[in-house]
Scaffold this active site. Structure first.
Site, PDB file in Angstrom:
ATOM      1  N   SER A  95      39.809  -1.204  19.198  1.00 39.15           N
ATOM      2  CA  SER A  95      40.926  -0.284  18.949  1.00 39.15           C
ATOM      3  C   SER A  95      41.034   0.779  20.039  1.00 39.15           C
ATOM      4  O   SER A  95      42.119   1.309  20.288  1.00 39.15           O
ATOM      5  CB  SER A  95      40.792   0.369  17.571  1.00 39.15           C
ATOM      6  OG  SER A  95      39.530   0.999  17.414  1.00 39.15           O
TER       7      SER A  95
ATOM      8  N   HIS B   9      32.497   4.623  22.018  1.00 35.63           N
ATOM      9  CA  HIS B   9      33.655   5.299  21.417  1.00 35.63           C
ATOM     10  C   HIS B   9      34.490   4.330  20.587  1.00 35.63           C
ATOM     11  O   HIS B   9      35.118   4.739  19.605  1.00 35.63           O
ATOM     12  CB  HIS B   9      34.510   5.950  22.506  1.00 35.63           C
ATOM     13  CG  HIS B   9      33.923   7.215  23.033  1.00 35.63           C
ATOM     14  ND1 HIS B   9      34.682   8.336  23.322  1.00 35.63           N
ATOM     15  CD2 HIS B   9      32.645   7.560  23.324  1.00 35.63           C
ATOM     16  CE1 HIS B   9      33.897   9.306  23.759  1.00 35.63           C
ATOM     17  NE2 HIS B   9      32.659   8.859  23.777  1.00 35.63           N
TER      18      HIS B   9
END
Length: 322
Positions: free
Chosen positions: A73, A63
């Protein structure tokens, strides 16, 4: 632990040559020599308590790479950050990454990126689940942008094969990478809310998904009783904590738990590789799926990486430096 053949191990070491020329193996050999061993011992410690964290780390890394590239992130916290998006509900492994980061900051402050910790931890988790190991190219830097609105680029369990292929192609990955990386579903579980719609009124016909094998339909209904959407079901019911090719055997035999997984067997482009992996066995020449999975993971973990002066090296993985 059962290990792969010497041939496979040697081949995977050769594969460690970088996909991205700005990454390289043993990046921290001088700046933080114990970096990789600390990550591995941390993964081992967490997996000793909960073996399912391996699947959590795989999903977390995947992901991360599909949004903003492999830059950590996904680890940033905040009401509008990636991890707050609905598609990222249930992500796990954050504590393990922070644990390793804290140890590395104490030993080598400001040196090892959170993005690299995640890539290394994922490799170690697969290895410790009786899967393959590979040399992880490192040198990633951490991104400073994390937006839930960008999570639409993630593949969905409801996607057709064509849509899955489009999303992978947008990241420089092909149909071979798609099938191989979906093999990560040999580990882990999903919520019944992503399965139940296949069992009784698929596409509002009043009937179950016809691609589910009749014998498995009864079993799947027992795994996901009506009215229990939050109950967990294993993506590879026979061995959800062991890394192996049984997932592909299940897909071949109409026993894929997710619709998107089962559709790989019904597509002319992806069926041949599913068949190949489903028929593979461990032997003197190694395990074909393990070998290909290692290559695909190196390729995926190089998606849109930040290096050199881009991004930063976070002090804490859940927040940017100020």
């Amino acid at each position: 632990m059962m290990r792969s053949s010497l041939f496979l191990v040697a081949a995977i070491l050769v594969m460690g040559l970088c996909v991205n020329a700005q990454l390289k193996t043993k990046f921290y050999s001088s700046s933080c020599p114990k970096a990789e061993s600390i990550v591995r011992s941390t993964v081992q410690s967490h997996m000793d308590k909960d073996p399912t964290v391996a699947a959590g780390l795989l999903r977390l890394h995947f992901h991360d790479c599909f949004v903003q590239g492999c830059d950590g992130s996904i680890l940033l916290d905040g009401s509008s950050a990636e991890r707050s998006a609905r598609a990222n509900t249930g992500l796990r492994g954050f504590e393990m990454i922070e644990d390793a980061k804290a140890q590395l900051e104490a030993l080598c402050p400001g040196v090892v990126s959170c993005a690299d910790i995640l890539a290394l931890a994922t490799r170690d988790a697969v290895d410790l689940s009786d899967g393959p190991s590979w040399s992880v190219p490192t040198g990633r830097r951490d991104g400073r942008v994390s937006l839930a609105s960008e999570v639409t680029t993630l593949p969905s369990p409801f996607d057709s094969v064509d849509v899955q292929l489009q999303k992978f192609a947008a990241k420089g990955l092909d149909d071979h990478d798609l099938v191989t990386l979906v093999g990560a579903h040999t580990l882990g579980q999903t919520h019944c809310m992503f399965v139940s719609y296949r069992l009784d009124n698929f596409t509002k016909t009043g009937n179950p998904d016809p691609t589910i094998a009749p014998s498995f339909l009864t079993q799947l209904r027992s795994f996901c009783p009506k009215g229990e959407p939050s109950k967990l079901v294993s993506l590879d019911p026979d061995s959800h904590t062991n890394f192996d090719a049984s997932f592909f055997k299940n897909v071949r035999d109409g026993k894929g738990v997710l619709e998107s997984d089962q559709r790989l067997w019904g597509n002319d482009d992806t069926r041949p590789l599913v068949q190949k992996y489903a028929s593979s066995i461990r032997g003197l020449l190694g395990f074909r799926f393990e070998y290909e999975f290692s290559k695909a993971m190196i390729k995926m973990s190089s998606i849109e990486v930040k290096t050199d002066t881009q991004g930063e090296i976070r002090k804490t993985c859940s927040k940017i430096n100020y």
